[in-house]
Design a protein around this motif. Structure first.
Motif, mmCIF file in Angstrom:
data_model
loop_
_atom_site.group_PDB
_atom_site.id
_atom_site.type_symbol
_atom_site.label_atom_id
_atom_site.label_comp_id
_atom_site.label_asym_id
_atom_site.label_seq_id
_atom_site.Cartn_x
_atom_site.Cartn_y
_atom_site.Cartn_z
ATOM 1 N N GLU A 78 0.846 -1.128 -0.048
ATOM 2 C CA GLU A 78 -0.036 -0.032 0.021
ATOM 3 C C GLU A 78 0.669 1.188 0.080
ATOM 4 N N CYS A 79 2.135 1.127 0.423
ATOM 5 C CA CYS A 79 2.903 2.262 0.442
ATOM 6 C C CYS A 79 4.100 2.107 -0.412
ATOM 7 N N ARG A 80 4.112 1.406 -1.610
ATOM 8 C CA ARG A 80 5.117 1.079 -2.192
ATOM 9 C C ARG A 80 5.623 2.302 -3.154
ATOM 10 N N ASN A 81 4.834 3.537 -3.464
ATOM 11 C CA ASN A 81 5.193 4.437 -4.113
ATOM 12 C C ASN A 81 5.771 5.716 -3.310
ATOM 13 N N GLU A 82 6.017 5.371 -1.862
ATOM 14 C CA GLU A 82 6.540 6.446 -1.116
ATOM 15 C C GLU A 82 8.213 6.113 -0.989
ATOM 16 N N ASN A 83 8.774 7.088 -0.748
ATOM 17 C CA ASN A 83 10.300 7.067 -0.561
ATOM 18 C C ASN A 83 10.380 6.647 0.862
ATOM 19 N N PHE A 84 11.687 5.951 1.323
ATOM 20 C CA PHE A 84 11.910 5.030 2.430
ATOM 21 C C PHE A 84 11.870 5.959 3.617
ATOM 22 N N TYR A 85 12.142 7.084 3.593
ATOM 23 C CA TYR A 85 12.265 8.056 4.701
ATOM 24 C C TYR A 85 10.697 8.582 5.192
ATOM 25 N N ASP A 86 10.012 8.502 4.152
ATOM 26 C CA ASP A 86 8.584 8.872 4.370
ATOM 27 C C ASP A 86 7.834 7.628 5.190
ATOM 28 N N LEU A 87 8.299 6.332 4.347
ATOM 29 C CA LEU A 87 7.752 4.953 4.807
ATOM 30 C C LEU A 87 8.222 4.720 6.341
ATOM 31 N N LYS A 88 9.484 4.912 6.572
ATOM 32 C CA LYS A 88 10.045 4.707 8.072
ATOM 33 C C LYS A 88 9.099 5.692 9.035
ATOM 34 N N GLU A 89 8.907 6.722 8.630
ATOM 35 C CA GLU A 89 7.809 7.646 9.607
ATOM 36 C C GLU A 89 6.525 6.956 9.811
ATOM 37 N N LYS A 90 5.952 6.744 8.677
ATOM 38 C CA LYS A 90 4.668 6.048 8.689
ATOM 39 C C LYS A 90 4.793 4.660 9.595
ATOM 40 N N ILE A 91 5.603 3.845 9.416
ATOM 41 C CA ILE A 91 5.555 2.608 10.081
ATOM 42 C C ILE A 91 5.807 3.012 11.613
ATOM 43 N N GLN A 92 6.658 3.796 12.031
ATOM 44 C CA GLN A 92 6.944 4.125 13.428
ATOM 45 C C GLN A 92 5.529 4.879 14.207
ATOM 46 N N GLU A 93 4.790 5.793 13.234
ATOM 47 C CA GLU A 93 3.936 6.422 13.601
ATOM 48 C C GLU A 93 2.487 5.513 13.973
ATOM 49 N N SER A 94 2.750 4.253 13.104
ATOM 50 C CA SER A 94 1.612 3.277 13.159
ATOM 51 C C SER A 94 1.930 2.262 14.512
ATOM 52 N N GLY A 95 3.062 2.423 15.182
ATOM 53 C CA GLY A 95 3.171 1.630 16.172
ATOM 54 C C GLY A 95 4.063 0.257 16.086
ATOM 55 N N MET A 96 4.705 0.247 14.619
ATOM 56 C CA MET A 96 5.183 -1.037 14.236
ATOM 57 C C MET A 96 6.780 -0.765 14.416
ATOM 58 N N SER A 97 7.598 -1.633 14.132
ATOM 59 C CA SER A 97 9.097 -1.325 14.186
ATOM 60 C C SER A 97 9.609 -1.284 12.697
ATOM 61 N N ILE A 98 10.715 -0.528 12.503
ATOM 62 C CA ILE A 98 11.422 -0.698 11.181
ATOM 63 C C ILE A 98 12.423 -1.645 11.198
ATOM 64 N N GLY A 99 12.592 -2.423 12.391
ATOM 65 C CA GLY A 99 13.661 -3.407 12.374
ATOM 66 C C GLY A 99 15.106 -3.004 12.826
ATOM 67 N N PHE A 100 16.130 -3.825 12.470
ATOM 68 C CA PHE A 100 17.316 -3.479 13.061
ATOM 69 C C PHE A 100 17.923 -2.324 11.828
ATOM 70 N N THR A 101 18.496 -1.461 12.213
ATOM 71 C CA THR A 101 19.124 -0.408 11.379
ATOM 72 C C THR A 101 20.471 -0.221 11.674
ATOM 73 N N GLY A 102 21.228 -0.920 12.194
ATOM 74 C CA GLY A 102 22.708 -0.695 12.405
ATOM 75 C C GLY A 102 23.340 -1.496 13.277
ATOM 76 N N ILE A 103 24.637 -2.096 13.012
ATOM 77 C CA ILE A 103 25.130 -3.039 14.085
ATOM 78 C C ILE A 103 26.588 -2.649 14.062
ATOM 79 N N GLN A 104 27.224 -2.543 15.267
ATOM 80 C CA GLN A 104 28.633 -2.471 15.525
ATOM 81 C C GLN A 104 29.216 -3.383 16.668
ATOM 82 N N ALA A 105 30.396 -3.752 16.582
ATOM 83 C CA ALA A 105 30.722 -4.651 17.529
ATOM 84 C C ALA A 105 32.306 -4.351 18.152
ATOM 85 N N ASN A 106 32.640 -4.988 19.273
ATOM 86 C CA ASN A 106 33.975 -4.806 19.848
ATOM 87 C C ASN A 106 34.313 -6.491 20.062
#
Length: 213
Positions: A78-106
């Motif tokens: 339903e949101c396939r025509n939106e750019n990813f920044y707008d999609l991420k905002e819509k996902i979070q505003e809907s109470g959902m998760s945008i998943g893992f967004t970065g990793i670092q390690a030591n």
């Protein structure tokens, strides 16, 4: 990857969701890969899964079960025509998760950004989720450890000079070095680097302190 004559043949490492950033030229994930205990770990967009790449093979390594659900295939269509920044905002505003967004390690731990708001600390056996890191000396909450904006896999981040100048009066500290830097810094100066130092047996320490077990 395979070279045949003047051709380069490649195949995908992971099956990814059908997404696009549209006219925004920026990666889905800030730090999508990290080396931990001689293994390269990878993220997949809009996922709570971690994958390991070793000896030419990709294997599922870890799955994080969280109360916040990932967006469904129907939602993404339903949101396939939106750019990813707008999609991420819509996902979070809907109470959902945008998943893992970065990793670092030591050497001891892997730090995984979850939904751009929490940090999952994993040692290959167990994990704990924290919201942020509080420094009592500076009376300051550090942002997401895995999205420090600094050097990947070194747990180094930075403060912009203009931000420190704005917060001089709000940053009481018992550290003479930090206090000297803050009081002498100017808005046009270079950023100030900091590095996280972690305790041994960190996950059990956090779990016991906050009675998470």
């Amino acid at each position: 990857m395979e070279i045949k004559g003047n051709r380069l043949k490649t195949s995908p490492l992971l099956t990814m969701k059908d997404l696009t950033t549209r006219n925004i030229y920026y990666a889905f994930s800030a730090s999508p890969a990290a080396i931990y205990k001689d293994t390269c770990y990878l993220l997949s967009v809009l996922s709570h899964n971690l994958y390991a790449y070793k000896n030419g093979e990709i294997k599922h390594a870890y799955q994080f079960d969280w109360a916040k659900q990932l967006p469904s295939t129907k939602f993404l269509k339903e949101c396939r025509n939106e750019n990813f920044y707008d999609l991420k905002e819509k996902i979070q505003e809907s109470g959902m998760s945008i998943g893992f967004t970065g990793i670092q390690a030591n050497k001891e731990y892997m730090f995984i950004s979850v939904n751009n708001e929490n940090t999952l600390i994993w040692d290959g056996r167990q994990s704990v989720l924290i919201h942020n890191t509080y420094d009592s000396e500076r009376n300051f909450h550090f942002p997401n450890i895995a999205l420090t904006g600094g050097c990947s896999d070194e747990n180094i981040g930075f403060y912009n000079a203009d931000i420190l100048c704005q917060q001089k009066k709000q940053l009481p500290t018992r550290s003479q070095t930090f206090n000297r830097i803050v009081q002498s810094i100017k808005e046009e100066d270079n950023p100030v680097l900091y590095r996280f130092i972690f305790k041994k047996d960190l996950i059990n320490h956090i779990s016991m302190k906050y009675k998470l077990q």
